[in-house]
Design an enzyme around this catalytic site. Structure first.
Site: not given
Length: 580
Positions: A142, A219, A470, A496
């Site tokens: 992460c 992601c 963020e 981000s």
């Protein structure tokens, strides 16, 4: 970029005729009469008489069930331990925390995201020092857990290998108009803004929500996790080729096994993290981040890792390298592709070889394989860029790197902009000032943010936020509202890795420290010039100085707990927001 220096770290280690101690620390808990109690404890976790001569390897993981980013780590840790055993070491697994930015975004939880980086580094240091482990394989998946693990490795300066969880597969959304498209989590944030402006139905938002995360993994675009995994490989702290395979790819289990073997071999060769984490290695990592057009968070994290490694890295180094390295990768958030597609055309080694062949990387940097970066690439023989996912050096997306460092009257210590998303170099507009992110979101939802505005969000810095949140909720909403090319957002907070649009972050000094951003007022004119690297407040100097009279920053939000401690310790974003 290669400096042409004399002996490299790899050459120096090869020239050494000394035999390293493969148990440089664990003898403190295994040898001698007085260690009887410690050996008794270790027998209970599986060690026996034949194991006291083996190096003890900590297998540190941020596995949890809160987020898909880390879910593969439990499986991968088993393969790491198998590799340690086969190489003659004894693995001892332990865990640490991880915060999901995707879940904590846009509310109070985001205050705790960046501080988790420090907690991870501190917790790994605590376990490894207390238990006298000889080396580590550190697993993460992460945004903050990756730099946190690398900071710990740099701080401890032991034999250490980093292993990435891998990214998620792209999802597929079949919308109500019959169209079908690949989606990532960033599409969800943008869908919210589009829906709020009446540009998307709630039904389509629901379809996107259900499609964005089809399984485990980080992601999928070149957001912060994939950017930092690529940087870790470029630093030499991960096995070559290990950053790009997706989480469900069984090649990851082989990389895990080999990582366990590699750390034991590092002990045999006497290689430690700081032998790898040199100034030149950080320049290699910056070059790869620039070529990918990666996350601006890489600036913050590489500065912090370098600080832990006792390497002098500054914002000027990012400018110097970025001016030479072209932006090559057509990847999300600004491009079309995700990490899965990067892997399909050869992975991070393709970019590294292209940069090395162009003289833009240091090929003599040592890596966790015990060989140099150039030697690793020679073994892999990665293909040339495919021309679609990764452009050739003579046909870049932009002639310079995808991240630009700014200075000027609004950012005397510096600021960061992801220039990969800019169509023009200059933006000049009118300030709309908000104290923290929520007020800006309310204004956007009310429809009062318009074309030509410069949205100034302050008191979101490392100390003033606290935690340097963020701003993905607001940037995603701005893009979803159709204003992504018409509104500039600037903040002493962060963005981000999935942020798109015109966004300037990491403005330093921050508002709580009396930085210029604290004195901007509604209606002021602000000018950004990406080509010149400047960010300026177009206000008469005498008027600006008069605003400083009687300045009182907003009071701290947290007076107890971890964030109260963090507020007292954290430094400027310009030096990595480290707690030194």
């Amino acid at each position: 970029m290669p400096s042409g220096s004399s002996e490299s770290p790899a050459d120096a280690l090869r020239a050494s005729d000394s035999t390293p101690d493969i148990k440089p620390r664990s003898r403190d808990v295994t040898d001698g009469l007085e260690k009887t109690a410690a050996r008794g404890m270790l027998r209970a976790v599986g060690m026996g008489d034949d194991d006291w001569v083996k190096p003890q390897i900590g297998v540190g993981s941020s596995w949890n069930e809160i987020t898909p980013c880390n879910m593969s780590l439990q499986r991968l840790a088993q393969s790491v331990k198998g590799g340690v055993h086969s190489a003659g070491g004894f693995p001892l697994e332990f865990g640490t925390i991880s915060v999901s930015d995707g879940i904590s975004m846009g509310h109070e939880g985001m205050h705790f995201s960046l501080v988790s980086r420090e907690v991870i580094a501190d917790s790994v240091e605590t376990v490894v020092q207390a238990e006298r482990l000889d080396g580590t394989v550190l697993l993460a998946g992460c945004d903050k857990s990756i730099p946190g693990m690398l900071m710990a490795a740099a701080r401890l300066d032991l034999a250490s290998v980093f292993l990435y969880n891998g990214s998620i597969m792209p999802g597929v959304a079949k919308l109500t108009d019959g169209s079908e498209r690949e989606v990532t989590i960033i599409d969800a944030f943008e869908a919210v803004g589009a829906c709020a402006r009446g540009l998307m139905s709630r039904e389509d938002v629901d379809i996107i929500e259900r499609a964005i995360c089809p399984g485990e993994g980080a992601c999928g675009g070149m957001y912060t996790a994939n950017t930092m995994a690529s940087a870790a490989e470029a630093l030499g702290m991960s096995l070559p080729g290990s950053a790009s395979p997706v989480a469900i790819d069984k090649r990851r289990d082989e990389y895990a096994r080999r990582s366990g073997e590699a750390v034991v071999e590092m002990l045999r060769r006497g290689i430690t993290a700081r032998d790898i984490l040199t100034k030149e290695a950080f320049e290699n990592a910056i070059a790869v981040v620039m070529a990918f057009g990666g996350s601006t968070n890489a600036v913050l994290h590489l500065l912090a890792i370098a600080w832990e490694a006792n390497v002098k890295l500054t914002l000027e180094d990012f400018t110097r390298v970025g001016q030479k390295v072209p932006h090559l990768a057509d990847v999300k958030p600004f491009g079309r592709h995700v990490m899965k597609h990067v892997d399909e055309i050869g992975g991070v080694p393709v970019v590294m070889k292209a940069l090395l062949d162009a003289g833009l990387m240091h090929g003599d940097c040592l890596t966790v394989t015990g060989e140099t970066m150039a030697e690793n690439l020679a073994h892999i023989e990665p293909p040339d860029p495919d021309g679609k996912v990764l452009r050739a050096m003579n046909n870049p997306i932009h002639p310079t790197g995808g991240i630009t460092i700014l200075h000027g009257s609004l950012a005397p210590e510096g600021a960061v902009v992801k220039s990969a998303g800019f169509d023009s170099d200059v933006f000049e507009g009118t300030a709309r000032v908000f104290e923290r992110e929520r007020a800006a979101l309310d204004a956007l939802e009310d429809g009062t943010i318009t074309h030509g505005d410069v949205v100034v969000i302050r008191y979101e810095g490392p100390k003033g936020g606290p935690g340097m949140r963020e701003m993905l909720a607001i940037t995603g909403a701005i893009k979803g509202a159709g204003l992504g090319k018409d509104v500039l957002l600037m903040t002493d907070g962060r963005f981000s890795g999935g942020t798109t649009g015109l966004c300037v972050g990491h403005i330093a000094p921050e508002a709580v420290d009396g930085g210029p951003i604290a004195f901007v007022r509604d209606g002021d004119r602000i000018r950004l010039d990406v080509a010149k690297g400047t960010l300026d407040l177009l206000v008469d100097e005498a008027e600006f100085e008069s605003r400083k009279a009687g300045f009182e920053p907003l009071p701290p939000v947290y007076t107890t707990g971890v964030l109260a401690k963090y507020t007292k310790l954290v430094g400027s974003a310009a030096v990595g927001a480290v707690c030194g």
